[in-house]
Write an enzyme that holds these catalytic residues in place. Structure first.
Site, mmCIF file in Angstrom:
data_model
loop_
_atom_site.group_PDB
_atom_site.id
_atom_site.type_symbol
_atom_site.label_atom_id
_atom_site.label_comp_id
_atom_site.label_asym_id
_atom_site.label_seq_id
_atom_site.Cartn_x
_atom_site.Cartn_y
_atom_site.Cartn_z
ATOM 1 N N TYR A 130 0.844 -1.194 0.000
ATOM 2 C CA TYR A 130 0.000 0.000 0.000
ATOM 3 C C TYR A 130 0.877 1.241 0.000
ATOM 4 C CZ TYR A 130 -4.058 -2.885 0.322
ATOM 5 O OH TYR A 130 -5.026 -3.797 0.019
ATOM 6 N N LYS A 183 5.508 -14.797 -0.673
ATOM 7 C CA LYS A 183 5.974 -15.018 -2.045
ATOM 8 C C LYS A 183 7.496 -14.899 -2.020
ATOM 9 C CE LYS A 183 5.081 -15.425 -6.544
ATOM 10 N NZ LYS A 183 4.442 -16.594 -7.154
ATOM 11 N N ASP A 216 0.220 -17.820 -4.325
ATOM 12 C CA ASP A 216 -0.582 -18.312 -5.453
ATOM 13 C C ASP A 216 -1.112 -19.716 -5.176
ATOM 14 O OD1 ASP A 216 2.225 -18.365 -5.559
ATOM 15 O OD2 ASP A 216 2.251 -19.091 -7.608
ATOM 16 N N ASP A 240 -5.581 -9.035 2.047
ATOM 17 C CA ASP A 240 -6.803 -8.388 1.556
ATOM 18 C C ASP A 240 -7.461 -9.278 0.500
ATOM 19 O OD1 ASP A 240 -8.690 -6.376 1.293
ATOM 20 O OD2 ASP A 240 -7.576 -5.355 -0.287
ATOM 21 N N ASP A 244 -11.088 -11.686 0.848
ATOM 22 C CA ASP A 244 -12.277 -11.588 -0.014
ATOM 23 C C ASP A 244 -12.606 -12.971 -0.595
ATOM 24 O OD1 ASP A 244 -12.632 -8.892 0.380
ATOM 25 O OD2 ASP A 244 -12.807 -8.407 -1.748
HETATM 26 P P1 ATP Z 1 -13.794 -1.866 -1.992
HETATM 27 O O1 ATP Z 1 -12.699 -1.704 -2.985
HETATM 28 O O2 ATP Z 1 -14.200 -0.592 -1.305
HETATM 29 O O3 ATP Z 1 -13.584 -3.023 -1.052
HETATM 30 P P2 ATP Z 1 -15.229 -3.411 -3.888
HETATM 31 O O4 ATP Z 1 -14.883 -2.917 -5.245
HETATM 32 O O5 ATP Z 1 -14.575 -4.659 -3.380
HETATM 33 O O6 ATP Z 1 -15.092 -2.226 -2.837
HETATM 34 P P3 ATP Z 1 -17.831 -3.834 -2.846
HETATM 35 O O7 ATP Z 1 -18.411 -2.525 -2.526
HETATM 36 O O8 ATP Z 1 -17.328 -4.664 -1.704
HETATM 37 O O9 ATP Z 1 -16.727 -3.610 -3.961
HETATM 38 O O10 ATP Z 1 -18.871 -4.660 -3.684
HETATM 39 C C1 ATP Z 1 -18.520 -5.798 -4.495
HETATM 40 C C2 ATP Z 1 -19.825 -6.540 -4.830
HETATM 41 O O11 ATP Z 1 -20.319 -7.171 -3.649
HETATM 42 C C3 ATP Z 1 -20.939 -5.611 -5.325
HETATM 43 O O12 ATP Z 1 -21.701 -6.230 -6.314
HETATM 44 C C4 ATP Z 1 -21.765 -5.384 -4.083
HETATM 45 O O13 ATP Z 1 -23.111 -5.094 -4.340
HETATM 46 C C5 ATP Z 1 -21.608 -6.695 -3.315
HETATM 47 N N1 ATP Z 1 -21.690 -6.464 -1.863
HETATM 48 C C6 ATP Z 1 -20.711 -5.940 -1.087
HETATM 49 N N2 ATP Z 1 -21.133 -5.822 0.178
HETATM 50 C C7 ATP Z 1 -22.399 -6.278 0.210
HETATM 51 C C8 ATP Z 1 -23.399 -6.407 1.244
HETATM 52 N N3 ATP Z 1 -23.156 -6.044 2.514
HETATM 53 N N4 ATP Z 1 -24.604 -6.908 0.909
HETATM 54 C C9 ATP Z 1 -24.859 -7.292 -0.344
HETATM 55 N N5 ATP Z 1 -23.981 -7.200 -1.368
HETATM 56 C C10 ATP Z 1 -22.769 -6.693 -1.096
#
Ligand code: ATP
Length: 353
Positions: A130, A183, A216, A240, A244
């Protein structure tokens, strides 16, 4: 004890509302003595005060015993000079919240790609790839020519040590296994340092099983055998991305709770973003922010040696799991017919029962 609630952008206010209701009910039920303060941040604060993070909010956060931070829509903020402060980064850096704790688990009743999984990703929060965390002055991302963009990654011995300690301490309270993700085959110096320090820390925890896995391979193994992992410790960006992935394997991003913590301070923050695509529709899943708030109560319980806070946290987590066990409560991200408010009602009803 004061909790600062910051709703944030887009779906933030929608998912903060049921989280606050649940906290108020827990406060009453367990006589926790919590006072709640709410402040405006993000785009709302930018319009009213010219900055996404007013100084007074930062002061309130420092004075509070804990903060519940809704998702922030950093992507649409203007440049810093025009008031667009990255709120998550500002809190993490200025309060040195080095440990981002992100659990993911499969739950009865929740459709998930993983058959069985119960793991926690311990992500380093203050350095790594970052670029805004790399330099004393300036940024670690720069463009020497219009065709050449560069960024620098920072890994320190102390940053690696303290996040490894957080991971091994956590593993001791769980299934006693830590997976170090790195890595070091390519990033021989930076990830080499992270890996060697994490292994040194491991030597102080002979009761905890330790392994190391290249990032990976880890991305693939999480899909192939997620049940094999307990605590996973990783540098900032790897943690991060993997968290996800883990949240998605467990059912979706709307389930990913997390706290950002040091020994002195903690901020509850859902692992997901502000989801602008579904904002204002009343269908966002509040489970992640509620789980994050429950984790904050557990952190406060440990810090203050409080049984009442520990019980409140456990009941909060059980109540979220209970609501998730019935598909009728599921919001559309989980394939259900539910709404944000109805899910909140189900959790609050369980807390009250
Ligand atoms: P960031 O970079 O801020 O983490 P991101 O690009 O990962 O954002 P998010 O806002 O987390 O994007 O959303 C990714 C997808 O997941 C979108 O389609 C969003 O609608 C869905 N999503 C995220 N959080 C939720 C939630 N609490 N409830 C339902 N859907 C969600």
């Amino acid at each position: 004890m004061k909790l600062l609630l910051l709703a944030g952008d887009d779906i933030g206010p929608e998912i903060m509302a049921p989280t606050k209701r649940a906290l108020i009910r827990l406060n009453e039920k367990f006589d926790l003595g919590l006072d709640f303060e709410e402040r405006s941040i993000g785009m709302e604060a930018l319009q009213a005060e010219g900055t996404t993070l007013p100084d007074a909010v930062m002061e309130s956060a420092r004075a509070a015993d804990g903060v519940v931070l809704g998702p922030v829509g950093t992507f649409k903020y203007p440049p810093k000079e025009q008031g667009g402060i990255n709120i998550s980064a500002a809190f993490r850096i200025s309060m040195d919240l080095y440990a981002n704790i992100r659990p993911s688990k499969t739950r009865p009743g929740v459709p998930s790609m993983a058959k069985q999984m119960d793991l926690v990703i311990v992500r380093e929060n203050t350095e790594g790839f970052y670029a805004d965390r790399t330099m004393f002055a300036g940024t670690g991302e720069f463009m020497p020519t219009e065709d050449l963009a560069m960024s620098m990654r920072k890994i320190t011995r102390e940053g690696s040590r303290r996040i490894a300690v957080a991971a091994f301490e956590l593993a001791r309270t769980r299934r006693k296994k830590v997976t170090i993700v790195h890595k070091a085959n390519v990033l021989k110096i930076t990830d080499g340092l992270f890996l060697s320090v994490a292994r040194q820390v491991a030597a102080d925890y002979p009761d905890v099983e330790v392994e190391d896995v290249i990032v990976d391979a880890m991305a693939a193994l999480l899909i192939r055998k997620p049940e094999a992992f307990d605590v996973i410790v990783a540098t900032n960006m790897f943690g991060d991305i993997l968290s996800d992935e883990a949240a998605e394997l467990s059912g979706g991003l709307g389930l990913g709770g997390s706290i950002n913590a040091s020994a002195e301070r903690a901020i509850a923050q859902a692992a997901h973003g502000s989801a602008p695509d579904i904002a204002g529709q009343g269908i966002a899943n509040p489970a992640a922010l509620m789980s994050s708030a429950a984790m904050l109560l557990a952190w406060l319980a440990q810090k203050n040696g409080s049984n009442a806070l520990a019980q409140a946290s456990e009941l909060f987590i059980r109540s979220v799991d209970h609501a998730l066990a019935d598909p009728v409560n599921h919001t559309p991200d989980l394939g259900g017919p539910g709404s944000t408010a109805a899910f909140g009602d189900a959790v609050v009803a369980q807390i009250e029962s």
